[in-house]
Design a protein around this motif. Structure first.
Motif, PDB file in Angstrom:
ATOM      1  N   ASP A   1     131.245  34.803  -6.131  1.00  0.00           N
ATOM      2  CA  ASP A   1     131.618  35.634  -5.231  1.00  0.00           C
ATOM      3  C   ASP A   1     133.188  35.075  -4.372  1.00  0.00           C
ATOM      4  O   ASP A   1     133.051  33.991  -3.998  1.00  0.00           O
ATOM      5  N   SER A   2     134.170  36.014  -4.374  1.00  0.00           N
ATOM      6  CA  SER A   2     135.300  35.136  -4.092  1.00  0.00           C
ATOM      7  C   SER A   2     135.426  34.751  -2.675  1.00  0.00           C
ATOM      8  O   SER A   2     136.342  33.992  -2.579  1.00  0.00           O
TER       9      SER A   2
ATOM     10  N   SER B   1     142.989  44.160  -7.897  1.00  0.00           N
ATOM     11  CA  SER B   1     142.551  45.799  -7.641  1.00  0.00           C
ATOM     12  C   SER B   1     140.737  45.521  -7.413  1.00  0.00           C
ATOM     13  O   SER B   1     140.102  45.063  -8.172  1.00  0.00           O
TER      14      SER B   1
ATOM     15  N   TYR C   1     129.314  48.556 -12.674  1.00  0.00           N
ATOM     16  CA  TYR C   1     129.832  47.378 -12.670  1.00  0.00           C
ATOM     17  C   TYR C   1     128.443  46.371 -13.193  1.00  0.00           C
ATOM     18  O   TYR C   1     127.514  46.750 -12.845  1.00  0.00           O
TER      19      TYR C   1
ATOM     20  N   HIS D   1     134.391  47.021 -19.657  1.00  0.00           N
ATOM     21  CA  HIS D   1     134.753  46.996 -18.376  1.00  0.00           C
ATOM     22  C   HIS D   1     135.062  48.273 -17.797  1.00  0.00           C
ATOM     23  O   HIS D   1     136.136  48.639 -18.692  1.00  0.00           O
TER      24      HIS D   1
ATOM     25  N   ALA E   1     136.711  49.559 -15.336  1.00  0.00           N
ATOM     26  CA  ALA E   1     137.800  49.870 -14.256  1.00  0.00           C
ATOM     27  C   ALA E   1     138.835  49.053 -14.281  1.00  0.00           C
ATOM     28  O   ALA E   1     139.438  48.266 -13.474  1.00  0.00           O
ATOM     29  N   MET E   2     139.639  48.800 -15.563  1.00  0.00           N
ATOM     30  CA  MET E   2     140.642  47.660 -15.649  1.00  0.00           C
ATOM     31  C   MET E   2     142.100  48.337 -15.386  1.00  0.00           C
ATOM     32  O   MET E   2     142.148  49.514 -15.433  1.00  0.00           O
ATOM     33  N   PHE E   3     142.937  47.572 -14.770  1.00  0.00           N
ATOM     34  CA  PHE E   3     144.161  48.053 -14.681  1.00  0.00           C
ATOM     35  C   PHE E   3     145.161  47.605 -15.821  1.00  0.00           C
ATOM     36  O   PHE E   3     144.711  46.643 -16.584  1.00  0.00           O
TER      37      PHE E   3
ATOM     38  N   PHE F   1     139.399  39.559  -7.850  1.00  0.00           N
ATOM     39  CA  PHE F   1     138.386  40.660  -8.481  1.00  0.00           C
ATOM     40  C   PHE F   1     138.873  40.603  -9.873  1.00  0.00           C
ATOM     41  O   PHE F   1     139.473  41.701 -10.353  1.00  0.00           O
TER      42      PHE F   1
ATOM     43  N   ALA G   1     138.158  41.871 -16.230  1.00  0.00           N
ATOM     44  CA  ALA G   1     138.150  41.422 -17.871  1.00  0.00           C
ATOM     45  C   ALA G   1     139.202  40.387 -17.683  1.00  0.00           C
ATOM     46  O   ALA G   1     139.901  40.365 -18.877  1.00  0.00           O
TER      47      ALA G   1
ATOM     48  N   THR H   1     142.818  40.615 -16.793  1.00  0.00           N
ATOM     49  CA  THR H   1     144.131  41.244 -16.923  1.00  0.00           C
ATOM     50  C   THR H   1     145.339  40.422 -16.230  1.00  0.00           C
ATOM     51  O   THR H   1     146.006  40.001 -16.952  1.00  0.00           O
TER      52      THR H   1
ATOM     53  N   ASP I   1     135.355  36.437 -10.526  1.00  0.00           N
ATOM     54  CA  ASP I   1     134.792  37.602 -10.558  1.00  0.00           C
ATOM     55  C   ASP I   1     133.145  37.259 -10.394  1.00  0.00           C
ATOM     56  O   ASP I   1     132.704  36.050 -10.722  1.00  0.00           O
ATOM     57  N   VAL I   2     132.285  38.020 -10.016  1.00  0.00           N
ATOM     58  CA  VAL I   2     130.794  37.700  -9.733  1.00  0.00           C
ATOM     59  C   VAL I   2     130.139  37.817 -11.014  1.00  0.00           C
ATOM     60  O   VAL I   2     129.094  37.318 -11.109  1.00  0.00           O
TER      61      VAL I   2
ATOM     62  N   TYR J   1     131.891  39.723 -17.377  1.00  0.00           N
ATOM     63  CA  TYR J   1     133.212  39.668 -17.167  1.00  0.00           C
ATOM     64  C   TYR J   1     134.323  38.473 -17.517  1.00  0.00           C
ATOM     65  O   TYR J   1     135.174  38.432 -17.937  1.00  0.00           O
TER      66      TYR J   1
END
Ligand SMILES: C[S@@+](CC[C@H](N)C(=O)[O-])C[C@H]1O[C@@H](n2cnc3c(N)ncnc32)[C@H](O)[C@@H]1O
Length: 407
Positions: free
Chosen positions: A162-163, A181, A190, A333, A335-337, A360, A363, A365, A381-382, A386
């Motif tokens: 958890d960040s 993001s 997720y 994943h 919801a990647m940007f 967050f 994957a 990026t 990332d939790v 990922y």
């Protein structure tokens, strides 16, 4: 021709410069003199200064300039000279450059490039700015100029956790740039997190992570948040996030509109079809909010700047047209940007060697692009799944970087 282009403001003109490699000839000097003869010197004039061809630009009408240029070429026979010598015409390159820069208005049929400040309706702008107070909401901030090292063993790692918890173990002021993001609470599937909780609980958690992020940023560091509001819940998440950062005395540097051109959303769900009763508004874009800690300026070494002239000119226009990431299935994943979005943020807002964090990371990026661009990274990332994907992606990126260096 070996040109280097430069634009600066000199004596009330925009000065555009092109460096040539060849010895400037008498024919060229005649050509420039003939050309100037037909131009209004208060609007546009050309000079040759050693190995530089320069245009001094204040106002310009492309159509009549083209006629004048053709006329000067015909009179001096310069085109034949260039053809004979196998050279290209520096004035053509200067013209291309002039056409590529934006004028701020049109007067009497001419594009106007200079004098914007004089025409402004507001006089004593600086004085008024100081009375109003620019980014007044950051007054009396307590941000320190100290810089601390990141904890041992964290550089260039993807950390599963958890960040909020992971970042608590980091000292203040150790990260140069955050690009992220967050989950948007849309109900995405997720691996580990419940992405559809009560809005208050969601925002509390998000803001606790952001608070840690702000704390670990260095003075002058940037925090960049890509955010898509959930329009169907009528929650302006980008505004809530911006207000939060401003309450934390971060400077709101600006907002970039990420135009995804995803037309799907244009043609479905109309709300009240053809009726003012309750039509839906539709969006093909997301937002990128940019915040600075303590100062708008970030210091760094000149040799660690890697943005090109063309990239800079294009990317400071705060509307970026970039298609959505198409490899979400491949990386499993939802919801990647896209990498291009992260690349622009990194080159525009950080220096090579800087430490970039994505709390967050999904994957991976941000970390992948950081590897490519010579930045150091930390991704959190939790989801172990990922994180594993991110590590694989980075390893591939590193390998292809090493291979391309070997070629
Ligand atoms: C929108 S995605 C980010 C995707 C990433 N930008 C990419 O391109 O792959 C949000 C990510 O945040 C992660 N996440 C959610 N809550 C978290 C938390 N408290 N700490 C760390 N990661 C979290 C989710 O697992 C998800 O991968």
């Amino acid at each position: 021709m070996g040109r280097r282009r430069k634009i600066e403001e000199v004596d009330g003109f925009l000065k555009l410069t092109i460096k040539v490699k060849h010895q400037v000839s008498g024919d060229e000097k005649d050509f420039i003199q003939t050309l100037n003869h037909s131009l209004s010197p208060q609007d546009l004039k050309f000079t040759i200064e050693d190995d530089l061809f320069c245009a001094y630009l204040a106002a310009f009408d492309p159509d009549s300039f083209r006629d004048i240029l053709e006329d000067a070429r015909r009179k001096t026979g310069i085109t034949k000279v260039y053809e004979r010598e196998g050279l290209s015409d520096p004035v053509s390159s200067l013209l291309e450059e002039i056409l590529s820069i934006g004028s701020y208005g049109i007067r009497y049929g001419k594009r106007i490039y200079i004098g914007y400040a004089d025409e402004r309706k507001v006089s004593d702008r600086k004085e008024k700015e100081s009375t109003r107070g620019i980014h007044y909401y950051t007054r009396d901030h307590q941000f320190s100029h100290d810089r601390n090292p990141i904890p041992k063993g964290r550089e260039n790692t993807i950390v599963c956790g958890d960040s909020e918890d992971v970042l608590r173990s980091f000292p203040d002021n150790c990260i140069d740039l955050i690009v992220t993001s967050p989950p948007y609470n849309f109900g995405m599937e997720y691996d580990q997190t419940d992405d559809g909780v009560d809005w208050n609980a969601y925002l509390d958690k998000l803001f606790r992570v952001f608070t840690e992020g702000i704390r670990v940023l260095t003075y002058g560091g940037r925090f960049i948040v890509n955010v898509q509001p959930l329009f169907s819940d009528y929650i302006p998440l980008h505004h809530l996030i911006s207000s939060f950062f401003m309450q934390q005395k971060m400077i709101w540097k600006g907002e970039i509109l990420w135009e995804k051109n995803n037309y799907n959303c244009k043609y479905t769900s109309w709300g009240s079809w053809k009726s003012p009763s309750s039509p839906y508004l539709k969006y093909t874009w997301e937002f990128i909010e940019v915040f600075c800690k303590g100062d708008l300026k970030k210091t760094g070494r000149k040799e660690d700047i890697d943005i090109t002239d063309e990239e800079f000119k294009s990317w400071v226009v705060a509307k970026w047209s970039i298609g959505p990431e198409r490899r979400m299935k491949q990386y499993d994943h939802p919801a990647m940007f896209p990498e291009e979005l992260v690349e622009r943020c990194m080159k525009l807002f950080s220096y090579k060697g800087d430490i970039v964090l994505d709390p967050f990371s999904g994957a991976g990026t941000t970390a992948t692009v950081a590897t490519r661009l010579g930045r150091r990274y930390i991704g959190i990332d939790v989801s172990e799944e990922y994180c594993a994907t991110a590590r694989e992606r980075i390893a591939k990126e590193r390998k292809s970087g090493i291979q391309s260096n070997l070629i």
